[in-house]
Structures are given as C-alpha cells and as structure tokens.
Design an enzyme around this catalytic site. Structure first.
Site, mmCIF file in Angstrom:
data_model
loop_
_atom_site.group_PDB
_atom_site.id
_atom_site.type_symbol
_atom_site.label_atom_id
_atom_site.label_comp_id
_atom_site.label_asym_id
_atom_site.label_seq_id
_atom_site.Cartn_x
_atom_site.Cartn_y
_atom_site.Cartn_z
ATOM 1 N N PRO A 36 2.927 -11.940 -9.085
ATOM 2 C CA PRO A 36 2.434 -10.973 -8.095
ATOM 3 C C PRO A 36 1.349 -10.097 -8.706
ATOM 4 C CG PRO A 36 4.836 -10.783 -8.424
ATOM 5 C CD PRO A 36 4.300 -11.667 -9.501
ATOM 6 N N ARG A 87 4.064 -0.655 8.822
ATOM 7 C CA ARG A 87 4.858 -1.766 8.297
ATOM 8 C C ARG A 87 6.033 -2.133 9.208
ATOM 9 N NH1 ARG A 87 3.718 2.246 5.170
ATOM 10 N NH2 ARG A 87 2.328 2.005 3.370
ATOM 11 N N ASP A 115 -0.395 -6.774 -8.069
ATOM 12 C CA ASP A 115 -0.590 -5.484 -7.430
ATOM 13 C C ASP A 115 -1.762 -4.792 -8.118
ATOM 14 O OD1 ASP A 115 0.721 -4.892 -9.876
ATOM 15 O OD2 ASP A 115 1.060 -2.883 -9.106
ATOM 16 N N LYS A 138 0.587 -11.285 -2.394
ATOM 17 C CA LYS A 138 1.321 -10.404 -3.307
ATOM 18 C C LYS A 138 2.764 -10.208 -2.858
ATOM 19 C CE LYS A 138 2.838 -6.633 -5.351
ATOM 20 N NZ LYS A 138 4.000 -5.834 -4.929
ATOM 21 N N ASN A 163 0.831 -1.215 0.000
ATOM 22 C CA ASN A 163 0.000 0.000 0.000
ATOM 23 C C ASN A 163 0.858 1.256 0.000
ATOM 24 O OD1 ASN A 163 -2.513 1.247 -0.045
ATOM 25 N ND2 ASN A 163 -2.557 1.513 2.168
ATOM 26 N N ARG A 169 8.155 6.448 -2.651
ATOM 27 C CA ARG A 169 8.281 6.444 -1.196
ATOM 28 C C ARG A 169 8.958 5.171 -0.695
ATOM 29 N NH1 ARG A 169 6.186 6.927 4.096
ATOM 30 N NH2 ARG A 169 4.808 5.149 3.927
#
Length: 290
Positions: free
Chosen positions: A238, A179, A240, A221, A125, A130
């Site tokens: 994966p 996280r 996303d 994922k 997310n 970033r």
DNA sequence: ATCCAGGCTACAA
DNA sequence: TTGTAGCATGGA
C-alpha cells in the site's frame, strides 16, 4: 452440567513481538491501551485483554462467550508465522534494515476481511487519530454490544448485512463525511456477492485488487491495505502519502527484488519508522520552496 | 486562518 | 494515458 470456559491463556513467544508497535502502527484501529500497559480489544465477537511479560503473550477473556481462546489468539496475532526470514530479506537495504531495528516487533495481524476492508475505506484522506474515533463510533452505533465480566461493554464490528440497508443519512452520526456512501456500497456488494470476499482468499493479489476496486471509494491503496491486513497477502504494498515520500526519496527504483514477496511487511516496518523519523524522506539539498 | 491526513472520483486535456 | 479540483471532518 457446568461449562468450563478458559478465562485466560499464555502463549510462549519465540521471536520479538511489540504490542505497542503492532497495535499502534496503523494496521488496526480498535485496540485500547489501558493505564497498566495492557490492551483491550475485540477479536470476532470475543473481547479480550492482552499483555506481554517474559516472552509470553497473556490473553484474558473479558466477554462471557466460550469460544476457545488459544486458537483465536494464535491466529489473530499470527503466531504461527516466522518473521525472522522476512527481516533477513529487509537487511538487504540499509534503510529497511534501520526500519527493522526500529519496528521489528510489528506483526501483521490476521483481521477479519470485512472489518479491514471497511476500515481502510474509512481511512482515506484521513489521519489515524480521526480514523480511530470514526471506527469506534461505527461499532458503537451499529455493532452488537459485547457485555463483559468487569461491567465494561465492547462492540463487534458491524456486519456488512447491517450496513447494506443503511442510507448515508443514517450513518451521519459516525461523521465519516463523503466516505459514508462508499461504506454502504462496499456492504451492498459484499452482501450481494458482487464482490465475494471469501473467494479472494485463494486469488492472487492483483486479481483480488481488481475485484475490490469495483467498490466505490476503493482504489489501489485501500485495496492493498485491505488485502494485506484482512487477507494477509504479504506481497501487497500500500502506498499512502508517507510511503510515497520515502519511495520517492529512498527507493526511486522500488524495493529490492528479494523483498517484493513480503513487501507488505517491509512497508509496515517502514511506515512506522518514517512516521517517527520524517527526516528520512528529506531530499539531500532539497528545499521546501522550489 | 491554512494545511494536512494510511485517497478516490470525476473530469479535463 | 496522465494530471488535478473537490471532497467532509477535525487537529495542528
């Protein structure tokens, strides 16, 4: 006695290889483009600068170690793998074929398992810009400095043992938000052997996923990204938000069957392609308001 | 300001 | 089983 340390190697390339696409396609987050177009980065504990001219990959050592450069680069950049058969399989579908035309210079790097796992836990997310900053801070604050000839300093990726003893508060400067606790859990389970990263090398993707998903914050994922980019399991796919979009609109029944063994490679071509061309996912006649 | 980003957890139904 | 609010952060 003098130690001879090879300062650079040149590796002949027998197939397409784009550094820009390979290092900026979201599979890795630690390579920095220099103003002259070369890239600097870290492989293990060796800092290098790389560039391509005349179908040759040039790799210059920046750090002061003496780890043999040629096998290091040969492996990391996956130069022993022939991607032509993979691309031929992608030609079985027009959109995958377009993706190969756009991104066929991408190679799936052989990154270290722990680095890949940790990086993709942090990716969730989140956006690539970033993620890059966040992993940069993680390495700068918790990795080992690598001093370089030119006075620059690179950093190793922090080993699991170092992160396993931290609290989320200690990780606060990384600004990874919710996280942080996931990274710590991954580090602890890695160190304890509850999740045996090395053993996953010889385990099928599905079983390896189940193992990684014991870690808090690791779902399908993140597990597939880690296994594709850290264990080179090319059948991992994966999903996303970008891949979900293009799957829904272009591949409602999934990839062609012959692509499945290398679905991860096809996925990476496609990921890079659709991010640059979002209109591919537009539903014919669909509208945003219904 | 609201929306989104290489998603997952926890909980509801 | 399937669906979804909330989550930290920061750029667009």
């Amino acid at each position: 006695m003098t130690t001879i340390v090879a300062g650079s190697v040149s590796l002949a390339l027998d197939q397409p290889f784009s550094l820009d696409d390979t290092l900026n396609c979201g599979q890795c987050f630690r390579w920095q483009r220099q103003s002259n177009g070369s890239y600097s980065g870290v492989i293990g504990s060796t800092a290098v600068n790389i560039f391509i001219t005349n179908k040759t990959l040039h790799c210059q050592r920046l750090s002061l170690d003496s780890i043999p450069l040629e096998p290091l680069c040969q492996e990391f950049f996956d130069l022993d793998t022939d991607y032509k058969p993979f691309q031929e399989l992608c030609r079985s579908h027009p959109v995958l074929s377009d993706a190969v035309d756009f991104a066929g210079g991408i190679r799936i790097l052989r990154q270290q398992p722990w680095e890949a796992l940790c990086s993709f836990i942090l990716s969730q997310n989140n956006n690539i810009k970033r993620i890059t900053g966040l992993i940069g801070r993680l390495c700068e604050y918790f990795g080992d400095p690598i001093l370089c000839e030119d006075g620059s300093v690179h950093y190793t990726f922090p080993p699991a043992q170092r992160l396993a003893v931290l609290t989320p508060e200690a990780l606060a400067p990384v600004r990874s938000g919710f996280r942080a606790k996931y990274v710590i859990d991954a580090a602890q389970k890695t160190v304890s052997g509850a999740v045996a990263l090395d053993a996953l090398r010889s385990v099928p993707a599905g079983e390896a996923m189940d193992s990684l998903m014991q870690i808090k914050g690791v779902g399908p994922k993140v597990a597939q990204c880690a296994l594709l980019f850290g264990w080179h399991k090319l059948d991992c796919l994966p999903r996303d938000v970008w891949i979900k979009r293009v799957m829904d609109s272009v591949f409602p029944d999934g990839f062609p069957e012959q692509v499945l063994p290398i679905a991860g490679v096809a996925q990476q071509y496609l990921f890079h392609y659709v991010r640059a061309h979002p209109e591919i996912c537009a539903k014919p006649g669909g509208s945003l308001s219904d």
